[in-house]
Design a protein around this motif. Sequence first.
Motif, PDB file in Angstrom:
ATOM      1  N   ASN A 196     -16.060  -5.867   3.721  1.00  0.00           N
ATOM      2  CA  ASN A 196     -14.891  -5.893   4.600  1.00  0.00           C
ATOM      3  C   ASN A 196     -14.414  -4.487   4.929  1.00  0.00           C
ATOM      4  O   ASN A 196     -14.679  -3.530   4.195  1.00  0.00           O
ATOM      5  CB  ASN A 196     -13.749  -6.666   3.934  1.00  0.00           C
ATOM      6  N   HIS A 197     -13.721  -4.378   6.050  1.00  0.00           N
ATOM      7  CA  HIS A 197     -13.032  -3.151   6.432  1.00  0.00           C
ATOM      8  C   HIS A 197     -11.531  -3.440   6.435  1.00  0.00           C
ATOM      9  O   HIS A 197     -11.031  -4.117   7.342  1.00  0.00           O
ATOM     10  CB  HIS A 197     -13.474  -2.681   7.820  1.00  0.00           C
ATOM     11  N   PRO A 198     -10.788  -2.975   5.438  1.00  0.00           N
ATOM     12  CA  PRO A 198      -9.346  -3.241   5.387  1.00  0.00           C
ATOM     13  C   PRO A 198      -8.583  -2.745   6.613  1.00  0.00           C
ATOM     14  O   PRO A 198      -7.496  -3.241   6.907  1.00  0.00           O
ATOM     15  CB  PRO A 198      -8.902  -2.489   4.123  1.00  0.00           C
ATOM     16  N   SER A 199      -9.153  -1.790   7.338  1.00  0.00           N
ATOM     17  CA  SER A 199      -8.502  -1.292   8.555  1.00  0.00           C
ATOM     18  C   SER A 199      -8.407  -2.378   9.617  1.00  0.00           C
ATOM     19  O   SER A 199      -7.583  -2.295  10.533  1.00  0.00           O
ATOM     20  CB  SER A 199      -9.284  -0.106   9.122  1.00  0.00           C
ATOM     21  N   GLY A 200      -9.268  -3.402   9.497  1.00  0.00           N
ATOM     22  CA  GLY A 200      -9.285  -4.478  10.485  1.00  0.00           C
ATOM     23  C   GLY A 200     -10.375  -4.330  11.520  1.00  0.00           C
ATOM     24  O   GLY A 200     -10.748  -5.295  12.183  1.00  0.00           O
ATOM     25  N   ASP A 201     -10.918  -3.121  11.689  1.00  0.00           N
ATOM     26  CA  ASP A 201     -11.978  -2.865  12.667  1.00  0.00           C
ATOM     27  C   ASP A 201     -13.336  -3.037  11.982  1.00  0.00           C
ATOM     28  O   ASP A 201     -13.679  -2.278  11.077  1.00  0.00           O
ATOM     29  CB  ASP A 201     -11.840  -1.440  13.200  1.00  0.00           C
ATOM     30  N   PRO A 202     -14.147  -4.022  12.409  1.00  0.00           N
ATOM     31  CA  PRO A 202     -15.414  -4.277  11.723  1.00  0.00           C
ATOM     32  C   PRO A 202     -16.579  -3.392  12.165  1.00  0.00           C
ATOM     33  O   PRO A 202     -17.705  -3.584  11.697  1.00  0.00           O
ATOM     34  CB  PRO A 202     -15.688  -5.740  12.083  1.00  0.00           C
ATOM     35  N   THR A 203     -16.325  -2.436  13.039  1.00  0.00           N
ATOM     36  CA  THR A 203     -17.413  -1.581  13.521  1.00  0.00           C
ATOM     37  C   THR A 203     -18.092  -0.864  12.354  1.00  0.00           C
ATOM     38  O   THR A 203     -17.423  -0.185  11.563  1.00  0.00           O
ATOM     39  CB  THR A 203     -16.876  -0.527  14.506  1.00  0.00           C
ATOM     40  N   PRO A 204     -19.420  -0.994  12.209  1.00  0.00           N
ATOM     41  CA  PRO A 204     -20.112  -0.324  11.097  1.00  0.00           C
ATOM     42  C   PRO A 204     -19.965   1.190  11.178  1.00  0.00           C
ATOM     43  O   PRO A 204     -20.087   1.782  12.254  1.00  0.00           O
ATOM     44  CB  PRO A 204     -21.574  -0.745  11.288  1.00  0.00           C
ATOM     45  N   SER A 205     -19.708   1.807  10.044  1.00  0.00           N
ATOM     46  CA  SER A 205     -19.594   3.261   9.987  1.00  0.00           C
ATOM     47  C   SER A 205     -20.981   3.863   9.766  1.00  0.00           C
ATOM     48  O   SER A 205     -21.921   3.162   9.370  1.00  0.00           O
ATOM     49  CB  SER A 205     -18.681   3.664   8.830  1.00  0.00           C
ATOM     50  N   PRO A 206     -21.157   5.169  10.015  1.00  0.00           N
ATOM     51  CA  PRO A 206     -22.444   5.810   9.709  1.00  0.00           C
ATOM     52  C   PRO A 206     -22.855   5.601   8.252  1.00  0.00           C
ATOM     53  O   PRO A 206     -24.041   5.404   7.957  1.00  0.00           O
ATOM     54  CB  PRO A 206     -22.168   7.286  10.016  1.00  0.00           C
ATOM     55  N   ALA A 207     -21.880   5.622   7.333  1.00  0.00           N
ATOM     56  CA  ALA A 207     -22.192   5.394   5.917  1.00  0.00           C
ATOM     57  C   ALA A 207     -22.679   3.967   5.689  1.00  0.00           C
ATOM     58  O   ALA A 207     -23.589   3.733   4.886  1.00  0.00           O
ATOM     59  CB  ALA A 207     -20.960   5.679   5.059  1.00  0.00           C
ATOM     60  N   ASP A 208     -22.089   2.993   6.402  1.00  0.00           N
ATOM     61  CA  ASP A 208     -22.538   1.599   6.301  1.00  0.00           C
ATOM     62  C   ASP A 208     -23.998   1.473   6.739  1.00  0.00           C
ATOM     63  O   ASP A 208     -24.802   0.786   6.098  1.00  0.00           O
ATOM     64  CB  ASP A 208     -21.685   0.688   7.191  1.00  0.00           C
ATOM     65  N   ILE A 209     -24.331   2.132   7.842  1.00  0.00           N
ATOM     66  CA  ILE A 209     -25.684   2.043   8.398  1.00  0.00           C
ATOM     67  C   ILE A 209     -26.696   2.685   7.451  1.00  0.00           C
ATOM     68  O   ILE A 209     -27.757   2.110   7.162  1.00  0.00           O
ATOM     69  CB  ILE A 209     -25.733   2.714   9.786  1.00  0.00           C
ATOM     70  N   GLU A 210     -26.345   3.855   6.928  1.00  0.00           N
ATOM     71  CA  GLU A 210     -27.260   4.561   6.019  1.00  0.00           C
ATOM     72  C   GLU A 210     -27.475   3.764   4.739  1.00  0.00           C
ATOM     73  O   GLU A 210     -28.607   3.630   4.248  1.00  0.00           O
ATOM     74  CB  GLU A 210     -26.677   5.944   5.710  1.00  0.00           C
ATOM     75  N   MET A 211     -26.408   3.197   4.188  1.00  0.00           N
ATOM     76  CA  MET A 211     -26.509   2.401   2.966  1.00  0.00           C
ATOM     77  C   MET A 211     -27.358   1.155   3.191  1.00  0.00           C
ATOM     78  O   MET A 211     -28.181   0.775   2.356  1.00  0.00           O
ATOM     79  CB  MET A 211     -25.105   2.020   2.489  1.00  0.00           C
ATOM     80  N   THR A 212     -27.197   0.519   4.344  1.00  0.00           N
ATOM     81  CA  THR A 212     -27.971  -0.689   4.663  1.00  0.00           C
ATOM     82  C   THR A 212     -29.456  -0.383   4.755  1.00  0.00           C
ATOM     83  O   THR A 212     -30.299  -1.151   4.266  1.00  0.00           O
ATOM     84  CB  THR A 212     -27.469  -1.301   5.986  1.00  0.00           C
ATOM     85  N   GLN A 213     -29.791   0.736   5.364  1.00  0.00           N
ATOM     86  CA  GLN A 213     -31.200   1.129   5.485  1.00  0.00           C
ATOM     87  C   GLN A 213     -31.820   1.366   4.111  1.00  0.00           C
ATOM     88  O   GLN A 213     -32.968   0.975   3.857  1.00  0.00           O
ATOM     89  CB  GLN A 213     -31.313   2.388   6.350  1.00  0.00           C
ATOM     90  N   ARG A 214     -31.069   1.983   3.209  1.00  0.00           N
ATOM     91  CA  ARG A 214     -31.575   2.242   1.857  1.00  0.00           C
ATOM     92  C   ARG A 214     -31.778   0.936   1.086  1.00  0.00           C
ATOM     93  O   ARG A 214     -32.778   0.769   0.379  1.00  0.00           O
ATOM     94  CB  ARG A 214     -30.606   3.158   1.105  1.00  0.00           C
ATOM     95  N   ILE A 215     -30.845   0.008   1.227  1.00  0.00           N
ATOM     96  CA  ILE A 215     -30.981  -1.275   0.529  1.00  0.00           C
ATOM     97  C   ILE A 215     -32.134  -2.084   1.111  1.00  0.00           C
ATOM     98  O   ILE A 215     -32.909  -2.706   0.368  1.00  0.00           O
ATOM     99  CB  ILE A 215     -29.660  -2.067   0.601  1.00  0.00           C
TER     100      ILE A 215
END
Length: 246
Positions: A196-215
């Motif tokens: 979840n993004h507590p800010s309310g905006d679900p747009t993936p962050s660069p960190a989200d994208i990098e972490m997903t690629q590693r997983i």
Amino acid sequence: MAAARGLGEAALPGLEPAGSKKKEPDHARHRERLRARFDRAGATALADYELLELVLFRAIPRRDVKPLAKRLLAEFGDFNHAISAPPARLTKVEGLGEAAARELKIVEAAAHRLAQARVIGREALSSWSALMTYCKTVMAYRETEEFRILFLDRKNALLADEAQAKGTVDHVPVYPREVAKRALELNASAMIMVHNHPSGDPTPSPADIEMTQRIEAALEAVGVTLHDHVVIGKETDASFRALGLL
């Protein structure tokens, strides 16, 4: 012999004239009316503060709880945010103790259990709407980030739903090796990641994208498929697969 009491004299403390009836407090009659309205028309007929009142009645049986319900809304915004708030924050609201906070958390737990029952054991990809409803119920109103994994079997039925990590308002630590290890322990064939993004905006962050690629790379090494990574916002969600990020 005691003298007879005059008409103007007060009754002895604790005694009432014969045939008299103690007046019912206004808030007691209000509770009866509110419960009757709920029984007759259901929750949709009640405002958020009234639904909170019904929950608070159990923990606070002899006090007008409408002011407290309205303080909860002033602090947290709506019913969903109020029942999802951490107990430590709830008990900071004037007039709300541990017992009342517990009642609110019981309602939250019941909502989570009901939503989960609709997806456990079902084919996840064909039950996507129910799955997202469950994820939003559990995660959309949290004040800090939480990372969950939905582990699937060979038929894409939901094996397990586990919270892997909790973080701050804008970061949650996740370790690819631990994710892959847990998938093997459960004999999972695939998974869906959700955070979840507590800010309310679900747009993936660069960190989200990098972490997903590693997983995804760690899962490929052990033969487990990553179907999607979904970011939950307040009102909407974002799918990595739909965005072309997987």
